[in-house]
Write a protein that holds these residues in place. Structure first.
Motif, short mmCIF file in Angstrom:
data_model
loop_
_atom_site.label_atom_id
_atom_site.label_comp_id
_atom_site.label_asym_id
_atom_site.label_seq_id
_atom_site.Cartn_x
_atom_site.Cartn_y
_atom_site.Cartn_z
N LEU A 1 -1.87 2.22 -7.17
CA LEU A 1 -3.05 2.87 -6.61
C LEU A 1 -3.34 2.34 -5.20
CD1 LEU A 1 -5.05 4.99 -7.77
CD2 LEU A 1 -6.57 3.10 -8.31
N ARG A 2 -3.24 1.04 -5.04
CA ARG A 2 -3.52 0.43 -3.74
C ARG A 2 -2.48 0.85 -2.70
NH1 ARG A 2 -3.41 -4.16 -5.44
NH2 ARG A 2 -5.60 -4.31 -6.07
N ILE A 3 -1.23 0.90 -3.10
CA ILE A 3 -0.17 1.34 -2.18
C ILE A 3 -0.39 2.79 -1.76
CG2 ILE A 3 2.29 1.86 -2.01
CD1 ILE A 3 2.78 -0.58 -3.85
N ALA A 4 -0.74 3.63 -2.72
CA ALA A 4 -0.97 5.04 -2.43
C ALA A 4 -2.15 5.21 -1.48
CB ALA A 4 -1.23 5.80 -3.73
N TYR A 5 -3.18 4.40 -1.67
CA TYR A 5 -4.36 4.47 -0.81
C TYR A 5 -3.99 4.12 0.63
CZ TYR A 5 -8.71 2.81 1.33
OH TYR A 5 -9.76 2.59 2.20
#
Length: 311
Positions: free
Chosen positions: A25-29
């Motif tokens: 999720l953090r990478i995608a953000y």
């Protein structure tokens, strides 16, 4: 919580599945921020959507609240489903409302309930068919039906404010609907500024109008104004009346302008209208649309009352 059943969820905005772990999720953000940042040629609206998505699911607490159906991480899960029918609220003023008949959004809500139960499968008990998590996971065509029901209800609330000079019919049955389309016209409005045939729509994205027809990627080949004109023609022929205007109403952020005219169809002015502009557009009448005298309004009302059936 998305404003519409068709709104992208935070996971869809970030481009990850709903069960993605925190690291993914953090990478995608971070990737979405780079791609959408205005300083690097990105879309400001998408950039803002990415930031809102992160606020909703970026921390374990916010994500848990969102997955339960709450609007954000600081609010508890709602005690009732976000899209469940809302009971009428007591009026705070004594101004007369428009005379209204029919059940706005009723057929669309029933279609949604039938479709979502069929999709869930036989023998599956849905404790709450409006549960936000269930709605988000349903196929787009099912969510679209619920979005239309909400749009019809919102339009009805706006039309009610027109006043006693206007008569409104909701969910009017018609045999002119195409395959797979609901056999109805959403709203008919009659008053001194004309006879309006209206459809309430929510395609989940922006639309425009050109040469008498709606345009936009979200339409998927639909020709909504043509469909509205056919329904209006069928009702007009049965009642021996002619509509003066054909309106399609959409959420405010789905139209570039409050009111966009698109020419005429069989003498009726056609227009795309933002929901917040609808009541004033009807009260004022559309440019080029004929107004009706008092005797004519009464005659048209009598003819419609004699033939209107509700879906």
């Amino acid at each position: 919580m998305p404003d519409s059943p068709l709104s992208d969820s935070p996971y869809e905005v970030l481009g990850v599945p709903a069960d993605a772990d925190a690291a993914a999720l953090r990478i995608a953000y971070r990737r979405a921020l780079r791609l959408t940042h205005p300083d690097t040629g990105g879309d400001p609206a998408r950039f803002n959507a990415v930031q809102i998505a992160w606020e909703l699911v970026g921390t374990p607490e916010a994500r848990a609240a969102f997955d339960r159906g709450a609007g954000n991480g600081s609010t508890p899960a709602p005690t009732r489903a976000a899209w469940a029918p809302t009971p009428p609220t007591p009026r705070r003023d004594s101004r007369p409302l428009a005379r209204s008949y029919g059940h706005p959004g009723g057929l669309s809500r029933q279609r949604y309930l039938d479709l979502v139960r069929e999709w869930a499968g036989r023998g599956v008990t849905l404790d709450d068919p409006y549960d936000p998590a269930l709605v988000r996971s349903a196929p787009r065509d099912i969510r679209h039906v619920l979005a239309d029901a909400l749009a019809e209800e919102a339009t009805a609330r706006s039309l009610a404010t027109l006043g006693i000079a206007y008569t409104v019919w909701h969910d009017v049955a018609t045999d002119a609907a195409g395959p797979g389309e609901p056999p109805k016209l959403d709203h008919i409005v009659l008053g001194p500024t004309g006879l309006f045939m209206i459809q309430s729509e929510d395609w989940g994205g922006p639309v425009g109008i050109r040469r008498g027809e709606l345009t936009g990627e979200v339409l998927g080949g639909e020709r909504p104004m043509r469909a509205l004109a056919l329904r209006a023609k069928a009702i007009g022929r049965a009642a021996r009346v002619k509509p003066t205007a054909l309106l399609i109403v959409v959420p405010d952020d789905h139209a570039e302008e409050p009111l966009q005219l698109g020419g005429t169809v069989r003498g009726a002015v056609v227009a795309l209208v933002r929901r917040s502009r609808l009541a004033s557009a009807v009260r004022e009448g559309l440019p080029g649309s004929a107004h009706l005298g008092g005797t004519e309004v009464m005659e048209v009302r009598s003819r419609l009352q004699a033939v209107v059936r509700f879906a």
